[in-house]
Design an enzyme around this catalytic site. Sequence first.
Site, PDB file in Angstrom:
ATOM      1  N   ASN A 144     -20.090  15.044 -28.238  1.00  0.00           N
ATOM      2  CA  ASN A 144     -20.528  13.989 -27.329  1.00  0.00           C
ATOM      3  C   ASN A 144     -20.220  14.326 -25.878  1.00  0.00           C
ATOM      4  O   ASN A 144     -19.273  15.075 -25.605  1.00  0.00           O
ATOM      5  CB  ASN A 144     -19.825  12.676 -27.701  1.00  0.00           C
ATOM      6  CG  ASN A 144     -20.474  12.012 -28.895  1.00  0.00           C
ATOM      7  OD1 ASN A 144     -21.697  11.981 -29.004  1.00  0.00           O
ATOM      8  ND2 ASN A 144     -19.667  11.479 -29.796  1.00  0.00           N
ATOM      9  N   TYR A 244     -23.941   0.712 -30.297  1.00  0.00           N
ATOM     10  CA  TYR A 244     -23.577   1.081 -28.929  1.00  0.00           C
ATOM     11  C   TYR A 244     -24.259   0.179 -27.899  1.00  0.00           C
ATOM     12  O   TYR A 244     -23.833   0.114 -26.747  1.00  0.00           O
ATOM     13  CB  TYR A 244     -23.932   2.547 -28.650  1.00  0.00           C
ATOM     14  CG  TYR A 244     -23.001   3.524 -29.320  1.00  0.00           C
ATOM     15  CD1 TYR A 244     -21.801   3.892 -28.720  1.00  0.00           C
ATOM     16  CD2 TYR A 244     -23.308   4.078 -30.555  1.00  0.00           C
ATOM     17  CE1 TYR A 244     -20.931   4.785 -29.326  1.00  0.00           C
ATOM     18  CE2 TYR A 244     -22.444   4.972 -31.177  1.00  0.00           C
ATOM     19  CZ  TYR A 244     -21.258   5.318 -30.559  1.00  0.00           C
ATOM     20  OH  TYR A 244     -20.406   6.193 -31.173  1.00  0.00           O
TER      21      TYR A 244
END
Length: 421
Positions: A144, A244
């Site tokens: 990420n 998210y």
Amino acid sequence: MKLAVVGGGSTYTPELIDGFARLRDTLPIEELVLVDPAADRLELVGGLARRIFAKQGHPGRIVTTSDLDAGVADADAVLLQLRVGGQAARNQDETWPLECGCVGQETTGAGGLAKALRTVPVVLDIAERVRRTNPDAWIIDFTNPVGIVTRALLQAGHKAVGLCNVAIGFQRKFARLLDVTPGEVHLDHVGLNHLTWELGVRLGGPDGENVLPKLLAEHGDAIADDLRMPRAIVDRLGVVPSYYLRYFYAHDEVVRELGTKPSRAAEVAAMEKELLAMYGDPALDEKPALLAKRGGAFYSEAAVDLASSLLGSGGTPVQVVNTYNRGTLPFLPDDAVIEVQARVDGTGATPLAVPELDPLYAGLIAHVTAYEDLALEAALRGGRDRVFEALLAHPLIGQFEYAEALTDKLIAHNREHLAWA
């Protein structure tokens, strides 16, 4: 077939090993190399990995090394799952933004930018070292922020595809609710990494019946609870947002919550300590149940599917990946990296066509893409002004006063990882 996992000492790795062992007919690995500079962790993880292979009768050889160049030499694919700065840096990403009233999270907002600045130069160095000796190897990025990292790799000319486990998690969840096999569930998954919506849930393939309205009607409460969003909001949208999206749809609520409890990094660090103690037990020969709480559910299955398709050993023809836009979302540049269903084979990933998006989704996608453009520029070229511009452009920040303060905090907390600071 040889695969290398950079970041192989991660506590995630036994999840990956379990998938390699179970799905060995799909991805027939002869040699698996776990690469990590942390020799102590690598020894523990490598020992458990060999025991998992042995228990499940996998004939492949597992090698551990801290020598990156030796580890990736002659690999057919290299998986990247590293965390520059470890959980200590993550803990900072999740805490100092809260001092400015902004969400503290490792992949979005100011914390996500900090992670990108630390990570992109390291990943590009690794990729260049792979290319010098092994130019035909595929790079699968699970590191990420996946969208920004994958774009950096693609812009540098690497054979790379980004991977996230959000879509496969939804696929498995919806399959359970529908009482069908996961392979029967096809998602109309659209957006950017960690900014996606399931616009449809189809049975049998991309052109199958859309059963999303049925899912929401019959299981809306369970779906909303998993997202930690009100059922009324999910019903009003008529789609299933990634969890998210809660950072965007309920930002202030999330900030208040985060300020009242230990960071996720602190929780994970304690969990990792316990997991590593388990991994050192010579009697343990399977991934422990605690690993499911660590995160990364179904990562191994997604990784096996993607690697096997890229390497021509099988795999599902259509998968959710991160790759170049190439006109798929017409309001974004072709070289933006999006997360959508794509046809995957030995030539790479080709996005499938998606319907015209409602401005409710297209607007946020375009906004975050603009931030990612600036974030990547800051990661590649450095400089306080570029960091400030990226923060000011982020939809979760967007105010001069916040961007100024967050820029100073980001640089102060990450100076050791920023060559230009």
